[in-house]
Scaffold this motif. Structure first.
Motif, PDB file in Angstrom:
ATOM      1  N   ASN A 864     -16.789 121.349  55.856  1.00  0.00           N
ATOM      2  CA  ASN A 864     -17.562 120.787  56.971  1.00  0.00           C
ATOM      3  C   ASN A 864     -18.944 120.338  56.490  1.00  0.00           C
ATOM      4  OD1 ASN A 864     -17.971 119.986  59.629  1.00  0.00           O
ATOM      5  ND2 ASN A 864     -18.981 121.925  60.165  1.00  0.00           N
ATOM      6  N   SER A 865     -18.980 119.679  55.327  1.00  0.00           N
ATOM      7  CA  SER A 865     -20.245 119.250  54.738  1.00  0.00           C
ATOM      8  C   SER A 865     -20.012 117.974  53.953  1.00  0.00           C
ATOM      9  CB  SER A 865     -20.797 120.340  53.808  1.00  0.00           C
ATOM     10  OG  SER A 865     -21.858 119.825  53.027  1.00  0.00           O
ATOM     11  N   PHE A 866     -20.748 116.914  54.321  1.00  0.00           N
ATOM     12  CA  PHE A 866     -20.596 115.646  53.610  1.00  0.00           C
ATOM     13  C   PHE A 866     -21.207 115.718  52.215  1.00  0.00           C
ATOM     14  CE2 PHE A 866     -20.199 113.872  57.995  1.00  0.00           C
ATOM     15  CZ  PHE A 866     -18.911 113.391  57.850  1.00  0.00           C
ATOM     16  N   ARG A 867     -22.255 116.525  52.043  1.00  0.00           N
ATOM     17  CA  ARG A 867     -22.840 116.652  50.721  1.00  0.00           C
ATOM     18  C   ARG A 867     -21.838 117.261  49.751  1.00  0.00           C
ATOM     19  NH1 ARG A 867     -29.201 117.680  50.069  1.00  0.00           N
ATOM     20  NH2 ARG A 867     -29.937 116.156  51.586  1.00  0.00           N
ATOM     21  N   ARG A 868     -21.189 118.297  50.199  1.00  0.00           N
ATOM     22  CA  ARG A 868     -20.202 118.949  49.343  1.00  0.00           C
ATOM     23  C   ARG A 868     -19.024 118.013  49.054  1.00  0.00           C
ATOM     24  NH1 ARG A 868     -23.037 122.496  52.026  1.00  0.00           N
ATOM     25  NH2 ARG A 868     -23.504 124.538  51.098  1.00  0.00           N
ATOM     26  N   ILE A 869     -18.623 117.267  50.051  1.00  0.00           N
ATOM     27  CA  ILE A 869     -17.542 116.304  49.833  1.00  0.00           C
ATOM     28  C   ILE A 869     -17.978 115.249  48.821  1.00  0.00           C
ATOM     29  CG2 ILE A 869     -16.201 114.464  50.922  1.00  0.00           C
ATOM     30  CD1 ILE A 869     -16.090 116.181  53.435  1.00  0.00           C
ATOM     31  N   GLY A 870     -19.217 114.790  48.936  1.00  0.00           N
ATOM     32  CA  GLY A 870     -19.727 113.809  47.986  1.00  0.00           C
ATOM     33  C   GLY A 870     -19.713 114.346  46.566  1.00  0.00           C
ATOM     34  N   ILE A 871     -20.107 115.625  46.420  1.00  0.00           N
ATOM     35  CA  ILE A 871     -20.076 116.230  45.081  1.00  0.00           C
ATOM     36  C   ILE A 871     -18.653 116.273  44.548  1.00  0.00           C
ATOM     37  CG2 ILE A 871     -20.475 118.377  43.798  1.00  0.00           C
ATOM     38  CD1 ILE A 871     -22.805 118.944  45.734  1.00  0.00           C
ATOM     39  N   ILE A 872     -17.707 116.659  45.402  1.00  0.00           N
ATOM     40  CA  ILE A 872     -16.305 116.767  44.974  1.00  0.00           C
ATOM     41  C   ILE A 872     -15.751 115.406  44.572  1.00  0.00           C
ATOM     42  CG2 ILE A 872     -13.973 117.303  45.778  1.00  0.00           C
ATOM     43  CD1 ILE A 872     -15.265 119.476  47.550  1.00  0.00           C
ATOM     44  N   LEU A 873     -16.111 114.375  45.332  1.00  0.00           N
ATOM     45  CA  LEU A 873     -15.549 113.055  45.058  1.00  0.00           C
ATOM     46  C   LEU A 873     -16.030 112.477  43.729  1.00  0.00           C
ATOM     47  CD1 LEU A 873     -15.650 111.376  48.598  1.00  0.00           C
ATOM     48  CD2 LEU A 873     -13.705 112.389  47.402  1.00  0.00           C
ATOM     49  N   THR A 874     -17.125 113.027  43.180  1.00  0.00           N
ATOM     50  CA  THR A 874     -17.562 112.542  41.863  1.00  0.00           C
ATOM     51  C   THR A 874     -16.559 112.886  40.772  1.00  0.00           C
ATOM     52  OG1 THR A 874     -18.821 114.582  41.447  1.00  0.00           O
ATOM     53  CG2 THR A 874     -19.995 112.748  42.484  1.00  0.00           C
ATOM     54  N   THR A 875     -15.683 113.857  41.055  1.00  0.00           N
ATOM     55  CA  THR A 875     -14.692 114.224  40.034  1.00  0.00           C
ATOM     56  C   THR A 875     -13.625 113.156  39.866  1.00  0.00           C
ATOM     57  OG1 THR A 875     -13.346 115.406  41.678  1.00  0.00           O
ATOM     58  CG2 THR A 875     -15.026 116.668  40.504  1.00  0.00           C
ATOM     59  N   ILE A 876     -13.436 112.311  40.879  1.00  0.00           N
ATOM     60  CA  ILE A 876     -12.357 111.320  40.809  1.00  0.00           C
ATOM     61  C   ILE A 876     -12.608 110.288  39.714  1.00  0.00           C
ATOM     62  CG2 ILE A 876     -11.169 109.494  42.080  1.00  0.00           C
ATOM     63  CD1 ILE A 876     -11.419 111.236  44.579  1.00  0.00           C
ATOM     64  N   PRO A 877     -13.792 109.650  39.669  1.00  0.00           N
ATOM     65  CA  PRO A 877     -14.003 108.721  38.543  1.00  0.00           C
ATOM     66  C   PRO A 877     -13.992 109.424  37.187  1.00  0.00           C
ATOM     67  CG  PRO A 877     -16.026 109.022  39.815  1.00  0.00           C
ATOM     68  CD  PRO A 877     -14.920 109.613  40.617  1.00  0.00           C
ATOM     69  N   LEU A 878     -14.413 110.706  37.161  1.00  0.00           N
ATOM     70  CA  LEU A 878     -14.328 111.442  35.901  1.00  0.00           C
ATOM     71  C   LEU A 878     -12.886 111.533  35.429  1.00  0.00           C
ATOM     72  CD1 LEU A 878     -16.805 114.418  36.546  1.00  0.00           C
ATOM     73  CD2 LEU A 878     -17.268 112.203  35.500  1.00  0.00           C
ATOM     74  N   ALA A 879     -11.987 111.791  36.366  1.00  0.00           N
ATOM     75  CA  ALA A 879     -10.574 111.883  36.010  1.00  0.00           C
ATOM     76  C   ALA A 879     -10.024 110.535  35.599  1.00  0.00           C
ATOM     77  CB  ALA A 879      -9.787 112.445  37.195  1.00  0.00           C
TER      78      ALA A 879
END
Length: 1014
Positions: A864-879
């Motif tokens: 329930n946090s957009f900041r946390r979601i934003g942090i998680i989504l940074t892993t996608i381009p890394l992958a």
């Protein structure tokens, strides 16, 4: 009563249901339908219209264009390609990739055909729609042992009738069987001597061949039929038919003509098995729930039973798909077992024998239950489905590790078994649900996308989704019950490697918040730059010891000449040590014995040789030999040798369509494009369907002379046709099948060119030389006229050199066109691998929003946090960028398989980020500073993250190191991307947490989920 107490109360039901599901999986594995590759919907069809006597240009105007206008109204059609040639129009129809109710679409095509038929001129004889071109024979048999094709055809028909009763046979097609006709041949000179013509013989045959019933006689107790035998019932009747001459005498037909059953001219497709004349049967199994392996066993047994009755003829296996299915599934099953064994060993070493054994047992249980559900849903076991299980193996144990580690930790803290299991299930059910959901969400675009590529690969997301759902249910329902009886408190295990990696990651964090991000950014820039060196490939070739050689001669080449040249090539092939068998089809491309194989319309100037080599590695040597030595010896032919491919069928990797209404402009554009292709590195076997024309003898009839002779143009044309092709004199009904009786000259179509001026036209039985009625002139005429989506089109095709990629060739081609541009108004349409890859990507992009919404849904439930979601989504381009080193080091091209790897990576690396942030949030909730929370999260989560990475990578290694050409690129992409993104996750995510969460209150989440202990 809470969920755990409910499970304890009905634990016998839980265990019984789990055991039943496992047993169902075992039974399913032994009984479910098997095939090598998935089946495709019937989206490709061929429409053929015959108009005898019409030229290619007349066919285009009178048949093709009116038909295309009606077909344009069928919205389900995506592509319409046509070729107009003498006597026939052939239209290839492609339904849109989004069409799955193909029967309804083909019904609309038939209605369009009916409307177009009303505009066709009189004389159109056949309109045939073949809407099952995607079907592939499971077995191809060849009947050999005689040089008489009619005898072989009769035997093949008999064999067909006997095999139709084998369980699982859908239909049987025959190729190489000539259409028969009863030919009455007479020399023109003999006709002139007797004072009669061919029309006179034809009339006598028709009058004698009338079928007139004699009626019935009432004999009291029953009727007696009167058989008048009014028609011709045997060859003897025809031979003894009295022919009346002008002087009143009668002679039997056999005295002035030969009567024989012969193959119909022009000759139809011919087949040869290892150099011997053959007639081949393509046996198509019932589509769907047919076990190809068991079907092959039944068919072999039936053929062995029937073979003695056909002696001295032989029944040979030309192609036997069940053997390939067995070989493919056995190989993948071995990879699956090796992967499962490696993963089990890893968890045993990492978790200890007691915990590790409990986690390892989840693998076979989940796999078997998944297989049971897949089978009950009508699934077919093929290589794509098995690969889906292999990919998911490393992910399957994730939930089990979480549950077992949590229970083990609580037992070490002194809780009772019941309390430890109860607390673990209560705390982890929702986090594991979110974790499983995010992984499934990554596969939703692939699961929902449509098209040929999606149809081919859909088994992967289906199996992974089923496996993940099953893994979740087993982990939160069955596994805790087993752990209650199995686990015991134990000392904490040493994890020296993970501890060292965690310490190193913490040391990096302590130095600077920004330095790790700057270093990672520099690394990503470097990887992004190297990504430009990647070769693009839609799908790689298949690893089969089979290949095809297509031979094409100029339009208008007789099938006899094509047979001679292709026969020489077959002889040369059979002399090579690396060739095991050759099947040759002349006048057509023959059976589509492999799903990826493209077919072409029948044409006397074409031949295809299916070559079985000693090993897969021998294919390349034969291809090189064809391209270098054989092509030089056959300059008049276009030879294209290639192995089997993967994915949706393509005419060639490079396919270019040039369109313009003016044939002159189109010709000029073709020459420019061909030159540009030849100058582009990486191309081979460049060819086009540019019409080179066909010679014709044009008759310019003298109208005044025709009037004086009391003749007309129709009479002259009919007489000429009678001398070359022959006159249709009705049907002979007493052959195996009714056949046409044809009266013609003895020379027929083999008449010499020098004889044409001396042809005779008859008026009242009096012969008149053709040269007195017309002037003859030779000229070039159109042989084939091609349309693509209603416009005149020339198509250019090219194969690729070993190691070349379509993107590199197209880039070089465009550079050449910049120096020598195409004429104004010429449209260039790109097909081949480029089009196929673009269509597949578009299909995934179209469904990607659904996957993104599902991913956000599960992450919002968790945080329930957009900041946390934003942090998680940074892993996608890394992958995504992490796959580049693996592809470059393994010399693999980027195509659809590595794209599947990226999709699989998204779910895994998102879970890794969720695991890390979850502990950070728990630590913040306990009052720790952001730095303390991050450092503690690294210490706690490094080991489980590395364990998940290790199980996934090691589980994929057997696939990466296999001899398959299809799956190593995907496996290397996942291995590389996961290794790189895991290390980056331990550096990037903590740094972003320190930057973005340090000033935020710890209670931003509505209900902070408990830590997910791994």
């Amino acid at each position: 009563m809470n969920a755990f107490e409910l499970l304890v109360r009905y634990q016998r039901l839980v265990f019984a249901f789990a055991l039943l599901a496992v047993l169902t999986g075992l039974v399913s594995y032994g009984t479910m339908a098997r095939q090598e590759d998935p089946s495709f919907p019937y989206r490709v069809g061929t429409l053929q219209i015959t108009y005898p006597g019409a030229t290619a240009r007349q066919i285009e105007k009178l048949i093709t264009e009116p038909l295309e206008e009606e077909l344009a109204q069928v919205e389900e059609l995506e592509k319409i390609s046509s070729v107009s040639r003498d006597n026939v129009a052939i239209v290839t129809l492609n339904l849109a990739d989004t069409i799955y109710d193909t029967d309804a679409a083909w019904d609309r095509v038939r209605r369009a055909m009916d409307r177009a038929e009303g505009e066709f001129p009189d004389g159109v004889s056949d309109i045939v729609l073949e809407d099952r071109r995607m079907e592939i024979p499971t077995v191809i048999l060849s009947v050999t042992g005689s040089d008489d094709p009619v005898f072989l055809a009769d035997a093949a028909e008999e064999l067909k009738r006997m095999l139709l009763g084998v369980a699982g046979v859908s239909r049987i097609e025959i190729v190489g069987a000539p259409e028969k006709e009863l030919v009455v041949e007479i020399d023109s000179g003999e006709l002139n001597r007797l004072g009669i013509n061919r029309q006179h013989l034809m009339t006598a045959l028709q009058q004698r061949n009338q079928l007139i019933p004699g009626g019935l006689i009432n004999a009291g107790e029953q009727f007696i039929r009167l058989n008048t035998a009014s028609d011709l019932q045997s060859l003897r009747d025809i031979q003894q038919l009295p022919i009346e001459l002008d002087n009143g005498q009668r002679v039997p037909l056999s005295a002035i003509a030969s009567v024989a059953m012969q193959p119909r001219e022009p000759l139809a497709a011919q087949t040869y098995h290892d150099g011997h004349r053959a007639v081949s049967l393509g046996i198509i199994a019932v589509r769907g729930q047919t076990d190809t392996i068991a079907f092959g066993e039944r068919l072999r047994a039936r053929v062995a039973e029937l073979a003695p009755a056909f002696q001295p003829l032989q029944i040979r296996e030309t192609f036997f798909q069940p053997d390939f299915v067995q070989q493919r599934l056995d190989g993948l099953s071995l990879s699956l077992l090796i992967s499962a064994g490696v993963i089990a060993l890893v968890v045993l070493l990492a978790l200890g024998w007691r915990n590790g054994l409990l986690v390892a047992m989840v693998l076979p249980v989940v796999a078997l239950v998944t297989l049971a559900v897949y089978n009950l849903g009508g699934g077919i076991l093929h290589q794509i489905a098995v690969i889906g299980v292999v990919i998911s193996l490393g992910i399957l144990v994730d939930n089990a590790i979480v549950i077992v580690e949590s229970i083990d930790k609580k037992l070490r803290l002194g809780l009772s078994r019941a309390q430890a299991v109860k607390d673990s299930v209560s705390q982890l059910a929702l986090p594991l649900f979110s974790s499983t959901g995010t992984t499934i969400a990554a596969f939703i675009p692939l699961l929902l996308s449509k098209g040929g590529t999606a149809d081919f690969t859909r088994g992967i997301p289906v199996m992974i989704t089923l496996a993940l759902i099953t893994s979740y249910l087993i982990s939160v329902i069955v596994l805790p019950m087993v752990a209650f009886y199995w686990l015991k408190p134990a000392a904490r295990r040493s994890t020296m490697i993970s501890d060292r990696i965690a310490a190193r990651a913490i040391a990096i964090q302590r130095r600077s918040r920004w330095l790790p991000l700057l270093l990672i950014a520099a690394l990503l820039v470097l990887v992004s730059a190297s990504a430009t060196q990647l070769k693009l490939q839609f799908f790689p070739g298949a690893d089969r010891n089979q290949m095809v050689i297509d031979l094409e001669l100029p339009a208008g080449t007789p099938v006899e000449h094509t047979a001679r040249l292709s026969g020489w090539l077959e002889t040369e092939l059979k002399q090579r040590d690396d060739v095991a068998a050759v099947m040759r089809t002349v006048g057509a491309t023959g059976f589509r014995f492999y799903y990826n194989l493209s077919t072409k319309p029948s044409d006397p100037s074409r031949a295809r040789l299916m070559v079985t080599t000693r090993s897969f590695d021998d294919n390349r040597a034969i291809i090189d030999w064809i391209d270098t030595e054989v092509q030089r010896k056959m300059p008049e032919a276009v030879l294209v040798a290639r192995g089997m491919g993967q994915g949706p069928p393509l005419a060639a990797p490079i396919e270019l369509h040039l369109q313009h209404p003016d044939q002159t402009v189109l010709f000029a554009a073709t020459q420019i494009a061909l030159k540009a292709l030849h100058q582009s590195a990486g191309t081979r076997n460049i060819r086009s369907n540019l019409d080179q024309g066909i010679p014709e003898i044009h008759l310019r009839l003298i109208d005044d002379t025709l009037v004086d002779m009391k003749l007309n143009r129709n009479t002259v044309a009919s007489e000429l046709f009678a001398q070359t092709r022959g006159l249709d004199s009705g049907q002979f009904r007493y052959s195996n099948d009714p056949v046409t009786m044809r009266v013609r000259s003895s020379a027929g179509s083999d008449t010499g060119l020098d004889r044409v001026p001396s042809f005779y036209v008859y008026r009242e039985q009096q012969p008149i030389p053709l040269e007195t009625l017309a002037t003859l002139k030779t000229r070039w005429a159109a042989a084939e006229i091609h349309h693509h989506n209603f416009l005149p089109t020339v198509t250019l095709l090219s194969e690729l050199q070993p190691g070349a990629a379509y993107n590199q060739v197209l880039q070089a081609f465009y550079q050449q066109l910049q120096q020598s541009p195409l004429p104004d108004g010429v449209d260039l349409i790109i097909g081949g691998e480029s089009e196929g890859s673009a269509d597949a990507n578009k299909a995934i992009v179209a469904t990607a929003p659904i996957g993104v919404m599902a991913l956000l849904f599960f992450m919002l439930i968790q945080f329930n946090s957009f900041r946390r979601i934003g942090i998680i989504l940074t892993t996608i381009p890394l992958a995504a960028l992490g796959i580049v080193p693996g592809l470059l080091l393994s010399d693999s091209a980027f195509g659809f398989q590595p794209l599947l790897g990226v999709i699989a990576l998204i779910g895994i690396v998102v879970n890794n980020a969720i695991v890390l942030i979850d502990v950070v949030d728990q630590n913040l909730a306990e009052g720790k500073t952001i730095d303390e929370a991050v450092y503690d999260a690294i210490r706690q989560r490094t080991a489980p993250i590395l364990l998940t990475t290790a199980t996934t990578i090691l589980g994929l290694l057997p696939l990466a190191l296999s001899q398959s050409t299809l799956w190593p690129p995907m496996a290397w992409a996942i291995i590389s991307g996961l290794a790189m993104s895991t290390l980056l996750t331990l550096v990037v995510i903590p740094s972003l947490c320190r930057l973005l969460l340090g000033q935020r209150p710890a209670d931003t989440r509505v209900a902070s989920a408990p830590a997910v202990s791994r």
